[in-house]
Motif scaffolding. Structure first.
Motif, PDB file in Angstrom:
ATOM      1  N   ILE A   1      -5.763  16.053 -18.342  1.00 39.45           N
ATOM      2  CA  ILE A   1      -5.997  17.074 -17.319  1.00 39.45           C
ATOM      3  C   ILE A   1      -6.767  18.221 -17.949  1.00 39.45           C
ATOM      4  O   ILE A   1      -6.436  18.680 -19.042  1.00 39.45           O
ATOM      5  N   VAL A   2      -7.806  18.672 -17.257  1.00 43.69           N
ATOM      6  CA  VAL A   2      -8.604  19.800 -17.753  1.00 43.69           C
ATOM      7  C   VAL A   2      -8.793  20.791 -16.612  1.00 43.69           C
ATOM      8  O   VAL A   2      -9.406  20.459 -15.590  1.00 43.69           O
ATOM      9  N   GLU A   3      -8.274  21.996 -16.795  1.00 44.96           N
ATOM     10  CA  GLU A   3      -8.494  23.074 -15.834  1.00 44.96           C
ATOM     11  C   GLU A   3      -9.746  23.856 -16.223  1.00 44.96           C
ATOM     12  O   GLU A   3     -10.261  23.721 -17.329  1.00 44.96           O
ATOM     13  N   ASN A   4     -10.222  24.671 -15.262  1.00 42.73           N
ATOM     14  CA  ASN A   4     -11.446  25.464 -15.491  1.00 42.73           C
ATOM     15  C   ASN A   4     -12.629  24.572 -15.851  1.00 42.73           C
ATOM     16  O   ASN A   4     -13.459  24.948 -16.684  1.00 42.73           O
ATOM     17  N   CYS A   5     -12.699  23.423 -15.225  1.00 42.98           N
ATOM     18  CA  CYS A   5     -13.796  22.491 -15.502  1.00 42.98           C
ATOM     19  C   CYS A   5     -14.274  21.881 -14.188  1.00 42.98           C
ATOM     20  O   CYS A   5     -13.679  20.927 -13.673  1.00 42.98           O
ATOM     21  N   ALA A   6     -15.333  22.464 -13.631  1.00 44.10           N
ATOM     22  CA  ALA A   6     -15.856  21.999 -12.352  1.00 44.10           C
ATOM     23  C   ALA A   6     -16.764  20.789 -12.544  1.00 44.10           C
ATOM     24  O   ALA A   6     -17.578  20.744 -13.471  1.00 44.10           O
ATOM     25  N   VAL A   7     -16.622  19.810 -11.660  1.00 47.59           N
ATOM     26  CA  VAL A   7     -17.573  18.703 -11.577  1.00 47.59           C
ATOM     27  C   VAL A   7     -18.701  19.154 -10.657  1.00 47.59           C
ATOM     28  O   VAL A   7     -18.475  19.449  -9.484  1.00 47.59           O
ATOM     29  N   ARG A   8     -19.907  19.193 -11.190  1.00 50.85           N
ATOM     30  CA  ARG A   8     -21.044  19.650 -10.397  1.00 50.85           C
ATOM     31  C   ARG A   8     -21.565  18.555  -9.471  1.00 50.85           C
ATOM     32  O   ARG A   8     -21.868  18.808  -8.312  1.00 50.85           O
ATOM     33  N   GLN A   9     -21.668  17.349  -9.997  1.00 51.82           N
ATOM     34  CA  GLN A   9     -22.115  16.226  -9.164  1.00 51.82           C
ATOM     35  C   GLN A   9     -21.832  14.911  -9.874  1.00 51.82           C
ATOM     36  O   GLN A   9     -21.491  14.890 -11.070  1.00 51.82           O
ATOM     37  N   LEU A  10     -21.987  13.841  -9.125  1.00 49.99           N
ATOM     38  CA  LEU A  10     -21.864  12.502  -9.687  1.00 49.99           C
ATOM     39  C   LEU A  10     -23.138  12.150 -10.443  1.00 49.99           C
ATOM     40  O   LEU A  10     -24.234  12.572 -10.073  1.00 49.99           O
ATOM     41  N   ASP A  11     -22.992  11.349 -11.480  1.00 49.32           N
ATOM     42  CA  ASP A  11     -24.138  10.760 -12.160  1.00 49.32           C
ATOM     43  C   ASP A  11     -24.250   9.333 -11.642  1.00 49.32           C
ATOM     44  O   ASP A  11     -23.315   8.525 -11.790  1.00 49.32           O
ATOM     45  N   LEU A  12     -25.392   9.027 -11.015  1.00 46.14           N
ATOM     46  CA  LEU A  12     -25.565   7.752 -10.320  1.00 46.14           C
ATOM     47  C   LEU A  12     -26.726   6.969 -10.900  1.00 46.14           C
ATOM     48  O   LEU A  12     -27.717   7.540 -11.368  1.00 46.14           O
ATOM     49  N   ALA A  13     -26.600   5.661 -10.826  1.00 45.52           N
ATOM     50  CA  ALA A  13     -27.692   4.754 -11.174  1.00 45.52           C
ATOM     51  C   ALA A  13     -27.673   3.604 -10.179  1.00 45.52           C
ATOM     52  O   ALA A  13     -26.653   2.926 -10.030  1.00 45.52           O
ATOM     53  N   ALA A  14     -28.781   3.439  -9.473  1.00 47.14           N
ATOM     54  CA  ALA A  14     -28.903   2.365  -8.481  1.00 47.14           C
ATOM     55  C   ALA A  14     -27.758   2.431  -7.455  1.00 47.14           C
ATOM     56  O   ALA A  14     -27.229   1.404  -7.032  1.00 47.14           O
ATOM     57  N   GLY A  15     -27.393   3.647  -7.063  1.00 47.54           N
ATOM     58  CA  GLY A  15     -26.397   3.811  -6.008  1.00 47.54           C
ATOM     59  C   GLY A  15     -24.961   3.641  -6.429  1.00 47.54           C
ATOM     60  O   GLY A  15     -24.071   3.557  -5.557  1.00 47.54           O
ATOM     61  N   ARG A  16     -24.698   3.591  -7.725  1.00 48.66           N
ATOM     62  CA  ARG A  16     -23.312   3.453  -8.168  1.00 48.66           C
ATOM     63  C   ARG A  16     -22.983   4.502  -9.223  1.00 48.66           C
ATOM     64  O   ARG A  16     -23.853   5.024  -9.917  1.00 48.66           O
ATOM     65  N   VAL A  17     -21.699   4.800  -9.327  1.00 46.90           N
ATOM     66  CA  VAL A  17     -21.221   5.813 -10.261  1.00 46.90           C
ATOM     67  C   VAL A  17     -21.351   5.306 -11.691  1.00 46.90           C
ATOM     68  O   VAL A  17     -20.932   4.190 -12.016  1.00 46.90           O
ATOM     69  N   THR A  18     -21.945   6.157 -12.540  1.00 46.58           N
ATOM     70  CA  THR A  18     -21.956   5.884 -13.983  1.00 46.58           C
ATOM     71  C   THR A  18     -21.298   7.017 -14.773  1.00 46.58           C
ATOM     72  O   THR A  18     -21.132   6.907 -15.987  1.00 46.58           O
ATOM     73  N   GLY A  19     -20.967   8.085 -14.062  1.00 50.91           N
ATOM     74  CA  GLY A  19     -20.334   9.216 -14.723  1.00 50.91           C
ATOM     75  C   GLY A  19     -20.294  10.416 -13.808  1.00 50.91           C
ATOM     76  O   GLY A  19     -20.660  10.343 -12.633  1.00 50.91           O
ATOM     77  N   VAL A  20     -19.850  11.546 -14.354  1.00 47.72           N
ATOM     78  CA  VAL A  20     -19.886  12.823 -13.640  1.00 47.72           C
ATOM     79  C   VAL A  20     -20.533  13.859 -14.542  1.00 47.72           C
ATOM     80  O   VAL A  20     -20.445  13.788 -15.769  1.00 47.72           O
ATOM     81  N   LEU A  21     -21.212  14.812 -13.909  1.00 49.19           N
ATOM     82  CA  LEU A  21     -21.830  15.923 -14.615  1.00 49.19           C
ATOM     83  C   LEU A  21     -20.983  17.164 -14.370  1.00 49.19           C
ATOM     84  O   LEU A  21     -20.873  17.629 -13.235  1.00 49.19           O
TER      85      LEU A  21
END
Length: 447
Positions: A183-203
C-alpha cells in the motif's frame, strides 16, 4: 473516537516506495479498493494499492456506517448478504475493535404508499432467505419508545449491522498489508500505460509501475480517470452532509430512517445523523453529458436532491477541472489529494432539530463534529462491477451510489475474481459497464 472523518491531517501510514512491477495495481484506497486488494492477495497475486491521499480519506470514512442488506436492489442483495458474512470473518481475524455490531436497520413508513413499497421489497427479501419483517404501528412504537412521531408501520432487518467507518477501513487496510499488499499513500496514478489496447502498467507521479491488470476503484474520481482514456461513464458525485452528536441517552441501538432523517447509534455514545434523501448535485460538464441517462431517476424522484450551478475548484466535475492530461503532467488527483467538501450547515441544523423533535426527552442535541462526502452515483443507483469493454486488463468497481461501505467486502471479492478468473458466485450482468451504451433501458431499484 479518533479520526472521523480521515483527512490530510492524518499521518501517512504507508509511505512506500512503490515497486517497479507487480501483478495487479489497485487504484483507490477506499473500502472497495482495499477489499479488492485483500482478496487478490489471498488469491496469490502480487498487489500494489495506490492512494492519492490517505486510506479511507474520502467517502469510505464519511458514510453513515450502515452495513445494510435491507432495501438493496435485488441483484445487489446476494452480494450484500455475502458481504455481511465477510465483515464478520474480517472482524474475527483481527484484535482491533472497529465497532462491528449486529443491531439491525429499520425503515419507518410515514404513509401507506411508502409502507406498500416496503411490503413489496419484503417479498424480495423473503425469496432470498433474509430475515426482514414488517412492523405494525404498534410494533414501531414498542421498538422505538419515546419517539414522538407516529408511523403507518415499518420494515426491519435484525441481521443488519453497523461499524465505525473511520476505524473499519484502516483496519481492513492493515489486514491487507499483512496479507502482502503493498500500500502506498500520497501516490496518484496519472493514467494507464497501454499497448495495443491493453494494460502494460500505470504511470504514477513517482514513475511507471509495470503490471498486466488494474482495478479502478476511484470512487468519485473514477469517471474523470476514464474520460482521460476516452471512456465516457455517466457517473456523477453528490454531496451528503453528516452530523456526529455528543453522547446522548440510548434511545435506539441500531440504525433507522424515515422520510426526513436517518440516525444510528455510535460506539462513543453519540448518534450519527443525516437528512434522508438530501443529496446535493454540483452541476458541471459531466452532468450535462449524462443528463439523458438520469432522466428516469429525475422523473421518479425530482425532489430527492438539490442543485448548485458549479462545483468548487478542483472537484471531479468542476468546470475548470482538466479532462485530458499526459502521464508526464501533474494530474487533477495530485491537485486535490482528498475531496473534502464543507458540510451544509443548514442541513446540520435541520438534522439536529429533526432528532430533537423526534426525541424531545434528549434535550438539545449538541454537535461533536459535522462533515460531508462526495458520493459516486449512477443513473440506476447500482454500481459498475465489470471488466472494461474498452481496455483489456482493466477492471472497474465504481458508482456504489452510497452503498459502498456495507457491500465493500463482497464487491472487493467479486472484483478480485474478475481479475483472476475465479468463481464469481453472483450474476453481475446488472452491473455491466455496457448497459449505458448498448441501448438497455435504465432500470431503477424498487426502493
Amino acid at each position: 473516537m479518533k479520526g472521523f472523518p480521515i483527512s490530510m491531517r492524518n499521518p501517512v501510514v504507508y509511505p512506500g516506495p512503490p515497486p517497479p512491477d507487480t501483478d495487479v495495481v489497485v487504484i483507490g484506497g477506499g473500502v472497495i479498493g482495499v477489499c479488492a486488494a485483500l482478496y487478490l492477495a489471498r488469491a496469490g497475486q502480487r498487489v500494489t494499492l495506490l492512494e492519492k491521499g490517505r486510506i479511507a480519506g474520502e467517502q469510505s470514512s464519511r458514510n453513515w456506517g450502515w452495513i445494510r442488506q435491507q432495501g438493496r436492489d435485488p441483484a445487489e442483495l446476494p452480494i450484500m448478504m455475502e458481504a455481511r458474512r465477510l465483515w464478520q470473518d474480517l472482524a474475527a481475524g483481527t484484535n482491533e475493535d472497529f465497532g462491528l455490531r449486529q443491531t439491525g436497520v429499520t425503515y419507518l413508513a410515514e404513509t401507506g404508499k411508502t409502507l406498500a413499497s416496503y411490503e413489496a421489497w419484503a417479498g424480495i427479501a423473503a425469496a432470498q432467505g433474509l430475515d426482514t419483517r414488517m412492523l405494525s404501528p404498534e410494533e414501531v412504537a414498542v421498538m422505538f419508545p419515546g419517539l414522538t412521531r407516529r408511523y403507518a408501520g415499518g420494515m426491519t432487518t435484525p441481521s443488519d449491522m453497523r461499524a465505525e467507518p473511520w476505524l473499519a477501513v484502516p483496519v481492513l487496510a492493515g489486514i491487507a498489508a499483512r496479507a502482502g499488499v503493498c500500500i502506498v499513500e500520497n501516490c496518484a496514478v496519472r493514467q494507464l500505460d497501454l499497448a495495443a489496447g491493453r494494460v502494460t502498467g500505470v504511470l504514477t507521479e513517482t514513475g511507471r509501475i509495470a503490471c498486466a491488470q488494474v482495478v479502478l476503484a476511484g470512487g468519485a474520481w473514477s469517471a474523470l480517470f476514464l474520460r482521460n482514456h476516452g471512456i465516457s461513464l455517466p457517473q456523477l458525485s453528490v454531496r451528503e452532509t453528516v452530523v456526529a452528536t455528543e453522547p446522548l441517552a440510548d434511545v435506539h441501538a441500531g440504525a433507522a430512517a424515515d422520510d426526513g432523517l436517518a440516525f444510528r447509534r455510535r460506539e462513543d455514545g453519540g448518534y450519527t445523523l443525516a437528512g434522508s434523501g438530501r443529496a446535493e448535485l454540483f452541476i458541471g460538464p459531466d452532468a450535462f453529458r449524462a443528463l439523458p441517462h438520469y432522466l428516469p431517476q429525475l422523473r421518479a424522484a425530482p425532489f430527492d436532491q438539490s442543485y448548485s450551478p458549479a462545483a468548487p475548484r478542483g472537484y471531479p466535475d468542476a468546470w475548470g477541472t482538466p479532462r485530458r492530461w499526459s502521464g508526464a503532467e501533474e494530474s487533477p488527483f495530485e491537485r486535490m489529494r482528498i475531496l473534502d467538501p464543507a458540510p451544509n450547515r443548514r442541513l446540520v441544523s435541520r438534522a439536529c432539530r429533526g432528532f430533537e423533535a423526534r426525541y424531545p426527552e434528549l434535550g438539545p442535541v449538541k454537535v461533536k463534529a459535522a462533515w460531508a462526502g462526495m458520493i459516486d452515483t449512477m443513473p440506476d443507483i447500482v454500481p459498475v462491477i465489470d471488466r472494461s469493454p474498452d481496455i483489456e486488463g482493466l477492471v472497474i468497481g465504481t458508482g456504489m451510489s452510497g452503498h459502498g461501505f456495507g457491500i465493500g467486502p463482497g464487491v472487493g471479492r467479486c472484483l478480485a475474481a474478475l481479475v483472476t478468473g475465479g468463481e464469481l458466485g453472483h450474476d453481475l450482468s446488472r452491473f455491466r459497464a455496457s448497459r449505458f451504451t448498448d441501448g438497455s433501458a435504465i432500470r431503477l431499484p424498487p426502493l
